[in-house]
Design a protein around this motif. Structure first.
Motif, PDB file in Angstrom:
ATOM      1  N   GLN A 191     110.722 108.392  -5.792  1.00 33.97           N
ATOM      2  CA  GLN A 191     110.147 109.486  -6.563  1.00 33.97           C
ATOM      3  C   GLN A 191     108.641 109.330  -6.745  1.00 33.97           C
ATOM      4  O   GLN A 191     107.893 110.302  -6.697  1.00 33.97           O
ATOM      5  CB  GLN A 191     110.833 109.577  -7.931  1.00 33.97           C
ATOM      6  N   SER A 192     108.181 108.130  -6.970  1.00 34.30           N
ATOM      7  CA  SER A 192     106.744 107.860  -7.076  1.00 34.30           C
ATOM      8  C   SER A 192     106.496 106.398  -6.789  1.00 34.30           C
ATOM      9  O   SER A 192     107.377 105.547  -6.973  1.00 34.30           O
ATOM     10  CB  SER A 192     106.199 108.236  -8.466  1.00 34.30           C
ATOM     11  N   ALA A 193     105.283 106.112  -6.332  1.00 30.81           N
ATOM     12  CA  ALA A 193     104.899 104.732  -6.057  1.00 30.81           C
ATOM     13  C   ALA A 193     103.382 104.618  -6.155  1.00 30.81           C
ATOM     14  O   ALA A 193     102.648 105.552  -5.807  1.00 30.81           O
ATOM     15  CB  ALA A 193     105.372 104.286  -4.675  1.00 30.81           C
ATOM     16  N   SER A 194     102.940 103.478  -6.635  1.00 25.37           N
ATOM     17  CA  SER A 194     101.503 103.229  -6.737  1.00 25.37           C
ATOM     18  C   SER A 194     101.230 101.748  -6.500  1.00 25.37           C
ATOM     19  O   SER A 194     101.862 100.892  -7.123  1.00 25.37           O
ATOM     20  CB  SER A 194     100.981 103.638  -8.120  1.00 25.37           C
ATOM     21  N   LEU A 195     100.322 101.481  -5.596  1.00 18.15           N
ATOM     22  CA  LEU A 195      99.836 100.120  -5.362  1.00 18.15           C
ATOM     23  C   LEU A 195      98.430 100.057  -5.931  1.00 18.15           C
ATOM     24  O   LEU A 195      97.534 100.762  -5.464  1.00 18.15           O
ATOM     25  CB  LEU A 195      99.818  99.799  -3.871  1.00 18.15           C
ATOM     26  N   SER A 196      98.227  99.251  -6.963  1.00 16.31           N
ATOM     27  CA  SER A 196      96.934  99.207  -7.648  1.00 16.31           C
ATOM     28  C   SER A 196      96.384  97.793  -7.675  1.00 16.31           C
ATOM     29  O   SER A 196      97.125  96.823  -7.849  1.00 16.31           O
ATOM     30  CB  SER A 196      97.058  99.760  -9.070  1.00 16.31           C
ATOM     31  N   ILE A 197      95.066  97.698  -7.503  1.00 14.91           N
ATOM     32  CA  ILE A 197      94.374  96.409  -7.494  1.00 14.91           C
ATOM     33  C   ILE A 197      93.234  96.475  -8.500  1.00 14.91           C
ATOM     34  O   ILE A 197      92.412  97.399  -8.466  1.00 14.91           O
ATOM     35  CB  ILE A 197      93.822  96.069  -6.097  1.00 14.91           C
ATOM     36  N   SER A 198      93.164  95.498  -9.388  1.00  6.73           N
ATOM     37  CA  SER A 198      92.106  95.436 -10.392  1.00  6.73           C
ATOM     38  C   SER A 198      91.323  94.133 -10.245  1.00  6.73           C
ATOM     39  O   SER A 198      91.702  93.254  -9.457  1.00  6.73           O
ATOM     40  CB  SER A 198      92.698  95.533 -11.804  1.00  6.73           C
ATOM     41  N   ASN A 199      90.224  94.026 -10.989  1.00  8.90           N
ATOM     42  CA  ASN A 199      89.384  92.808 -10.991  1.00  8.90           C
ATOM     43  C   ASN A 199      88.934  92.421  -9.582  1.00  8.90           C
ATOM     44  O   ASN A 199      88.959  91.247  -9.210  1.00  8.90           O
ATOM     45  CB  ASN A 199      90.133  91.618 -11.617  1.00  8.90           C
ATOM     46  N   ILE A 200      88.510  93.407  -8.809  1.00 10.82           N
ATOM     47  CA  ILE A 200      88.178  93.115  -7.406  1.00 10.82           C
ATOM     48  C   ILE A 200      86.865  92.368  -7.273  1.00 10.82           C
ATOM     49  O   ILE A 200      86.799  91.329  -6.589  1.00 10.82           O
ATOM     50  CB  ILE A 200      88.131  94.425  -6.588  1.00 10.82           C
ATOM     51  N   ALA A 201      85.809  92.854  -7.904  1.00  5.16           N
ATOM     52  CA  ALA A 201      84.489  92.235  -7.716  1.00  5.16           C
ATOM     53  C   ALA A 201      83.691  92.321  -9.015  1.00  5.16           C
ATOM     54  O   ALA A 201      84.035  93.073  -9.928  1.00  5.16           O
ATOM     55  CB  ALA A 201      83.731  92.920  -6.574  1.00  5.16           C
ATOM     56  N   ARG A 202      82.640  91.564  -9.088  1.00  6.73           N
ATOM     57  CA  ARG A 202      81.754  91.583 -10.255  1.00  6.73           C
ATOM     58  C   ARG A 202      80.328  91.293  -9.809  1.00  6.73           C
ATOM     59  O   ARG A 202      80.090  90.683  -8.756  1.00  6.73           O
ATOM     60  CB  ARG A 202      82.183  90.563 -11.311  1.00  6.73           C
ATOM     61  N   PHE A 203      79.389  91.706 -10.645  1.00  3.45           N
ATOM     62  CA  PHE A 203      77.975  91.457 -10.380  1.00  3.45           C
ATOM     63  C   PHE A 203      77.565  90.082 -10.913  1.00  3.45           C
ATOM     64  O   PHE A 203      78.166  89.548 -11.852  1.00  3.45           O
ATOM     65  CB  PHE A 203      77.100  92.517 -11.057  1.00  3.45           C
ATOM     66  N   GLN A 204      76.520  89.547 -10.317  1.00  3.54           N
ATOM     67  CA  GLN A 204      75.794  88.408 -10.869  1.00  3.54           C
ATOM     68  C   GLN A 204      74.425  88.910 -11.305  1.00  3.54           C
ATOM     69  O   GLN A 204      73.794  89.707 -10.607  1.00  3.54           O
ATOM     70  CB  GLN A 204      75.648  87.284  -9.834  1.00  3.54           C
ATOM     71  N   TRP A 205      73.975  88.448 -12.481  1.00  5.77           N
ATOM     72  CA  TRP A 205      72.745  88.946 -13.077  1.00  5.77           C
ATOM     73  C   TRP A 205      71.681  87.861 -13.122  1.00  5.77           C
ATOM     74  O   TRP A 205      71.990  86.666 -13.169  1.00  5.77           O
ATOM     75  CB  TRP A 205      73.017  89.458 -14.498  1.00  5.77           C
ATOM     76  N   GLY A 206      70.431  88.299 -13.116  1.00  6.88           N
ATOM     77  CA  GLY A 206      69.296  87.395 -13.241  1.00  6.88           C
ATOM     78  C   GLY A 206      68.361  87.871 -14.333  1.00  6.88           C
ATOM     79  O   GLY A 206      68.803  88.330 -15.386  1.00  6.88           O
ATOM     80  N   ASP A 207      67.056  87.809 -14.051  1.00  5.40           N
ATOM     81  CA  ASP A 207      66.066  88.130 -15.071  1.00  5.40           C
ATOM     82  C   ASP A 207      65.492  89.537 -14.899  1.00  5.40           C
ATOM     83  O   ASP A 207      64.328  89.788 -15.204  1.00  5.40           O
ATOM     84  CB  ASP A 207      64.938  87.088 -15.053  1.00  5.40           C
ATOM     85  N   GLN A 208      66.305  90.464 -14.390  1.00  5.40           N
ATOM     86  CA  GLN A 208      65.850  91.842 -14.235  1.00  5.40           C
ATOM     87  C   GLN A 208      66.947  92.798 -14.668  1.00  5.40           C
ATOM     88  O   GLN A 208      68.092  92.392 -14.898  1.00  5.40           O
ATOM     89  CB  GLN A 208      65.444  92.110 -12.783  1.00  5.40           C
ATOM     90  N   ARG A 209      66.593  94.071 -14.810  1.00  5.25           N
ATOM     91  CA  ARG A 209      67.544  95.047 -15.333  1.00  5.25           C
ATOM     92  C   ARG A 209      68.744  95.233 -14.417  1.00  5.25           C
ATOM     93  O   ARG A 209      69.866  95.452 -14.876  1.00  5.25           O
ATOM     94  CB  ARG A 209      66.861  96.405 -15.528  1.00  5.25           C
ATOM     95  N   GLN A 210      68.520  95.181 -13.122  1.00  6.21           N
ATOM     96  CA  GLN A 210      69.584  95.409 -12.166  1.00  6.21           C
ATOM     97  C   GLN A 210      70.237  94.085 -11.764  1.00  6.21           C
ATOM     98  O   GLN A 210      69.585  93.038 -11.739  1.00  6.21           O
ATOM     99  CB  GLN A 210      69.039  96.112 -10.917  1.00  6.21           C
ATOM    100  N   PRO A 211      71.530  94.114 -11.420  1.00  4.36           N
ATOM    101  CA  PRO A 211      72.188  92.905 -10.915  1.00  4.36           C
ATOM    102  C   PRO A 211      71.574  92.470  -9.594  1.00  4.36           C
ATOM    103  O   PRO A 211      70.998  93.280  -8.855  1.00  4.36           O
ATOM    104  CB  PRO A 211      73.650  93.336 -10.751  1.00  4.36           C
ATOM    105  N   VAL A 212      71.713  91.170  -9.282  1.00  4.75           N
ATOM    106  CA  VAL A 212      71.054  90.612  -8.100  1.00  4.75           C
ATOM    107  C   VAL A 212      72.041  90.228  -6.995  1.00  4.75           C
ATOM    108  O   VAL A 212      71.629  89.997  -5.852  1.00  4.75           O
ATOM    109  CB  VAL A 212      70.203  89.382  -8.474  1.00  4.75           C
ATOM    110  N   ASP A 213      73.334  90.159  -7.300  1.00  3.12           N
ATOM    111  CA  ASP A 213      74.319  89.796  -6.280  1.00  3.12           C
ATOM    112  C   ASP A 213      75.685  90.279  -6.742  1.00  3.12           C
ATOM    113  O   ASP A 213      75.862  90.691  -7.906  1.00  3.12           O
ATOM    114  CB  ASP A 213      74.340  88.285  -6.035  1.00  3.12           C
TER     115      ASP A 213
END
Length: 307
Positions: A191-213
């Motif tokens: 009737q229904s099916a869902s394959l879901s994936i969470s926590n795939i990736a994350r940013f690394q931050w440094g000394d600037q407003r935007q993430p660096v990796d």
């Protein structure tokens, strides 16, 4: 979309986070792809994470200062043989076949809008996958959803990418182009099916407003299945193993797979190494006009492999 305008949702793979784009044929134009038919952008938000500044002697804040720049974008579309492999390359950092440790894949997304008096485009760089799902209902098209974070954005008054590869007729995956097997047997009366994936990736931050990796985080996969009850096989797995008639102290792993096809042509196969039921239930047990279904939520461990 405003009035009678049109919208564009497309993306290009990045060689490095928010860096150069992939140009596989070296023609000077980065490869660009649509996300699929019936696309929608379910989230698009830029946050400056302002921090209010207060000053002695002042009743109200006197200023606000921008801290981290956080961008969020989510898209949904029908799975298409023409472009979904490119979506999988963005989600699965091992060339679209699965996950491996290290840096996450990233892309630049182009979200354009032709409105009554011109064109506006938001170019989102450094988009990394956070959550991904393949979703199926028993009367419709097979769709996917992808939630991302992004590094930065710029604006333009025209649509940037040219020669965008998009879906073609006959290559969209319908509900009857989906099949699910658990423990070697096809799930009948699905009737229904869902394959879901969470926590795939994350940013690394440094000394600037935007993430660096960006790196792979800790992908966790869940398979949710609802089918008209036609036997105790999934209940037995929830008890502990095939053939079990009472709950056991431990649960056995079984394998599973999802096959996607369009007009009889293979699109993707998701091989699920180890399944264990986390929850199991019956629905509409006493009803005169509705079939009883059983719902199972499986943990998927040991890796997801796409072929």
């Amino acid at each position: 979309m405003t009035g009678a305008g049109t919208a564009t949702v497309a993306f290009s793979h990045e060689q490095t986070l928010a860096g150069d784009l992939v140009d596989s044929d070296s023609d000077g134009n980065p490869d660009a792809f649509k996300t699929g038919r019936n696309p929608s952008v379910t989230e698009l938000e830029l946050s400056n994470a302002l921090e209010r500044m207060r000053e002695d002697g002042a009743v109200e804040p006197v200023d606000s200062v921008a801290t981290r720049l956080d961008g969020a974008v989510s898209v949904e579309a029908v799975v298409s043989k023409d472009v979904h492999g490119e979506v999988e390359k963005l989600v699965f950092n091992d060339a679209g076949s699965g996950f491996k440790s290290g840096r996450a894949s990233s892309a630049t997304f182009y979200l354009g809008l032709d409105f009554l008096s011109g064109t506006a485009e938001r170019e989102l760089s450094g988009c990394i996958p956070l959550e991904y799902s393949i979703d199926w209902e028993n009367d419709g098209m097979v769709s996917y959803s992808l939630s991302m974070a992004y590094v930065d954005e710029t604006t333009n008054t025209s649509i940037t990418p040219t020669g965008i590869t998009g879906p073609s007729d006959g290559n969209d995956v319908p509900f009857h182009g989906f099949s699910l097997s658990v423990d070697g047997a096809s799930v009948s009366k699905l009737q229904s099916a869902s394959l879901s994936i969470s926590n795939i990736a994350r940013f690394q931050w440094g000394d600037q407003r935007q993430p660096v990796d960006a790196v792979i985080e800790n992908p966790e996969t869940t398979l949710d299945v609802d089918a008209i009850f036609s036997g105790p096989s999934r209940m037995e797995l929830a008890y502990g193993s095939a053939g079990a008639s009472a709950t056991e102290d431990s649960l056995s792993n079984v394998s599973g797979s999802i096959d996607l096809s369009a007009a009889g042509s293979a699109v993707s196969t998701y091989q699920l190494a180890k399944l264990k039921p986390d929850t199991y239930g019956w629905n509409d047990l006493v009803s005169s006009d509705t079939d009883t279904t059983d719902s199972t939520s499986f943990h998927v461990n040991g890796g997801v492999t796409i072929v």
